[in-house]
Design a protein around this motif. Structure first.
Motif, PDB file in Angstrom:
ATOM      1  N   ASN A  43       0.960  -1.158  -0.138  1.00  0.00           N
ATOM      2  CA  ASN A  43       0.022  -0.065   0.000  1.00  0.00           C
ATOM      3  C   ASN A  43       0.602   1.180  -0.021  1.00  0.00           C
ATOM      4  OD1 ASN A  43      -2.732  -0.923  -0.183  1.00  0.00           O
ATOM      5  ND2 ASN A  43      -2.805  -1.276   2.305  1.00  0.00           N
TER       6      ASN A  43
ATOM      7  N   GLU B  12      -0.792  -8.074   3.678  1.00  0.00           N
ATOM      8  CA  GLU B  12      -0.403  -7.827   4.998  1.00  0.00           C
ATOM      9  C   GLU B  12      -1.578  -7.923   6.024  1.00  0.00           C
ATOM     10  OE1 GLU B  12       1.174  -3.810   4.662  1.00  0.00           O
ATOM     11  OE2 GLU B  12       2.949  -4.519   3.618  1.00  0.00           O
ATOM     12  N   GLU B  13      -1.215  -8.043   7.258  1.00  0.00           N
ATOM     13  CA  GLU B  13      -2.156  -8.329   8.473  1.00  0.00           C
ATOM     14  C   GLU B  13      -3.261  -7.330   8.751  1.00  0.00           C
ATOM     15  OE1 GLU B  13      -0.202  -8.774  12.050  1.00  0.00           O
ATOM     16  OE2 GLU B  13       0.743 -10.741  11.504  1.00  0.00           O
ATOM     17  N   THR B  14      -3.132  -6.183   8.184  1.00  0.00           N
ATOM     18  CA  THR B  14      -4.077  -4.810   8.105  1.00  0.00           C
ATOM     19  C   THR B  14      -4.984  -5.202   6.924  1.00  0.00           C
ATOM     20  OG1 THR B  14      -2.450  -3.522   6.819  1.00  0.00           O
ATOM     21  CG2 THR B  14      -2.451  -3.392   9.196  1.00  0.00           C
ATOM     22  N   CYS B  15      -4.674  -6.106   5.821  1.00  0.00           N
ATOM     23  CA  CYS B  15      -5.774  -6.340   4.829  1.00  0.00           C
ATOM     24  C   CYS B  15      -6.960  -7.009   5.117  1.00  0.00           C
ATOM     25  CB  CYS B  15      -4.833  -6.969   3.887  1.00  0.00           C
ATOM     26  SG  CYS B  15      -3.490  -5.989   3.143  1.00  0.00           S
TER      27      CYS B  15
ATOM     28  N   GLY C 118      -6.916  -1.472   4.209  1.00  0.00           N
ATOM     29  CA  GLY C 118      -6.134  -1.368   5.756  1.00  0.00           C
ATOM     30  C   GLY C 118      -5.039  -0.035   6.214  1.00  0.00           C
ATOM     31  N   ARG C 119      -5.609   1.043   5.126  1.00  0.00           N
ATOM     32  CA  ARG C 119      -4.650   1.927   5.535  1.00  0.00           C
ATOM     33  C   ARG C 119      -5.178   2.759   6.885  1.00  0.00           C
ATOM     34  NH1 ARG C 119      -5.085   2.438  -0.217  1.00  0.00           N
ATOM     35  NH2 ARG C 119      -2.950   2.563  -1.309  1.00  0.00           N
TER      36      ARG C 119
ATOM     37  N   VAL D  59      -6.286   1.127   9.281  1.00  0.00           N
ATOM     38  CA  VAL D  59      -5.697   0.344  10.512  1.00  0.00           C
ATOM     39  C   VAL D  59      -4.194   0.849  10.693  1.00  0.00           C
ATOM     40  CG1 VAL D  59      -5.380  -2.051  11.169  1.00  0.00           C
ATOM     41  CG2 VAL D  59      -7.396  -1.292   9.822  1.00  0.00           C
ATOM     42  N   ALA D  60      -3.467   0.913   9.712  1.00  0.00           N
ATOM     43  CA  ALA D  60      -1.978   1.199   9.990  1.00  0.00           C
ATOM     44  C   ALA D  60      -1.736   2.613  10.360  1.00  0.00           C
ATOM     45  CB  ALA D  60      -1.409   0.753   8.714  1.00  0.00           C
ATOM     46  N   LYS D  61      -2.753   3.568   9.861  1.00  0.00           N
ATOM     47  CA  LYS D  61      -2.220   4.974   9.914  1.00  0.00           C
ATOM     48  C   LYS D  61      -2.847   5.731  11.229  1.00  0.00           C
ATOM     49  CE  LYS D  61       0.618   4.927   6.388  1.00  0.00           C
ATOM     50  NZ  LYS D  61       2.083   4.954   6.752  1.00  0.00           N
TER      51      LYS D  61
ATOM     52  N   SER E 108      -5.429   4.479  16.771  1.00  0.00           N
ATOM     53  CA  SER E 108      -5.782   3.035  16.660  1.00  0.00           C
ATOM     54  C   SER E 108      -7.279   2.786  16.667  1.00  0.00           C
ATOM     55  CB  SER E 108      -5.418   2.372  17.723  1.00  0.00           C
ATOM     56  OG  SER E 108      -4.013   2.109  18.006  1.00  0.00           O
TER      57      SER E 108
ATOM     58  N   ASN F 122     -10.516   2.316  13.805  1.00  0.00           N
ATOM     59  CA  ASN F 122     -10.614   2.256  12.319  1.00  0.00           C
ATOM     60  C   ASN F 122     -11.951   1.391  12.022  1.00  0.00           C
ATOM     61  OD1 ASN F 122      -9.915  -0.667  12.944  1.00  0.00           O
ATOM     62  ND2 ASN F 122      -8.058   0.280  13.498  1.00  0.00           N
TER      63      ASN F 122
END
Length: 343
Positions: free
Chosen positions: A49, A134-137, A317-318, A320-322, A326, A328
């Motif tokens: 991403n 990735e795990e956030t997907c 998942g952006r 989730v990651a950004k 925390s 989302n």
């Protein structure tokens, strides 16, 4: 089906850029975003991403609409020219492709957004399957197959080779343009890549996230839930989630004083900001809970209610990651799933 060795990709980029503008993931200052290709660009096709989604190619973060110029008492209005040059956006992931479909529902509906439509008409999308999700997907939750990108051209990375399959007339035209650089490829190698991608997807922590209860019919139940009163509290109203999201489409229109006239432009905006849609009488969402609720109700209830059940989330998942707090969409859906949407 065609293929090209990864060591020859620079030659491919040079060939495309010789005919059209070329945008692809470029690493700059430690971050990867879509940018115009040049010989000096540090291309990174391995990043899953980019920080911002490639929606920028069709819906820029800022764009001029028209200019008003003053010469004495004479005022002239000069509309901004629509996109007229063909371009290629290379390496778009399946979730971001779905994001463009969401934007199409908004900007290509009546009344047509001519700026967006011109970019869609002149853009050719070369998509890339996600070799290592990735795990956030959690794109699978919204019916997206990370192994099967549906664009003008679909590509898969297999070892030291990139496999290439044109899927539309635009894709066929681009393929013909670069055909001398491509070799014939085997579908078996691609099928192996697809199988591996789907195996990874099945093991990701959010792949079993359920959207049960979230649809266009859930307005009253979800809107009136007391869960929002607790969920929103860590929110900083920074707007990060909206600016990295591939489907957010809110914008503001502003004027810039050039000294001898005005430039009217539009720029991305965020429903998470306290001054969003502010008018003389004030704002219809007066606290952060209401603004927080608006974002997720739009993604999961309002949008599907008006677009044949299509969600306005693609599971990239952006957020989730950004999100610095925390917060989302996964956390929101799980909170309602665990407590039934009521307290």
């Amino acid at each position: 089906m065609y293929k090209i060795k990864t060591e020859n990709l620079t030659a491919l980029f040079q060939k495309i850029a010789g005919y059209q503008e070329l945008y692809l993931p470029v690493r700059n200052a430690g971050q990867v975003n879509y940018a115009n290709w040049s010989d000096e660009a540090e291309v990174d096709l391995n990043v899953l991403n980019t920080v911002k989604s490639p929606k920028d190619a069709f819906f820029p973060q800022s764009e001029t609409l028209y200019a008003c110029k003053r010469d004495g008492k004479k005022i002239t209005i000069e509309p901004e020219q629509l996109k007229s040059q063909d371009f290629v956006i290379f390496g778009m992931r399946p979730c971001d492709l779905k994001g463009v479909e969401v934007l199409d529902k908004v900007f290509l509906a009546d009344p047509l957004d001519t700026f967006y439509a011109a970019r869609r008409d002149h853009g050719t999308i070369v998509a890339m399957a996600c070799n290592e999700p990735e795990e956030t997907c959690f794109c699978k939750v919204f019916g997206i197959d990370a192994a099967e990108p549906s664009a003008d051209v679909a590509t898969w990375m297999a070892g030291a080779e990139l496999y290439w399959e044109p899927l539309t007339e635009k894709g066929e035209a681009l393929t013909e343009m670069v055909r001398e650089l491509l070799d014939d490829g085997s579908e078996e190698a691609v099928e192996e890549v697809k199988t591996n991608i789907r195996r990874i997807i099945a093991k990701l922590p959010y792949s079993d996230l359920s959207t049960d209860g979230w649809n266009g019919e859930a307005l009253d139940e979800k809107f009136n839930s007391q869960l929002w009163d607790e969920l929103y509290k860590p929110c900083l109203a920074c707007g990060t989630c909206t600016f990295v999201c591939p489907t957010c489409q809110c914008y503001d229109i502003k004027d810039y004083d050039t000294g001898n006239g005005v430039q009217r432009y539009r720029c991305w905006d965020s429903c998470m900001y306290s001054d969003f849609t502010m008018m003389a009488h004030g704002n219809n969402r007066t606290n952060q809970m209401q603004r927080f609720r608006q974002r997720f109700m739009h993604k999961l209830v309002y949008f599907p209610a008006n677009n044949d059940g299509m969600y306005s989330c693609v599971g990239c998942g952006r957020c989730v990651a950004k999100c610095p707090s925390s917060l989302n969409i996964v956390k929101v859906v799980k909170a309602f799933q665990n407590q039934g949407g009521e307290q």
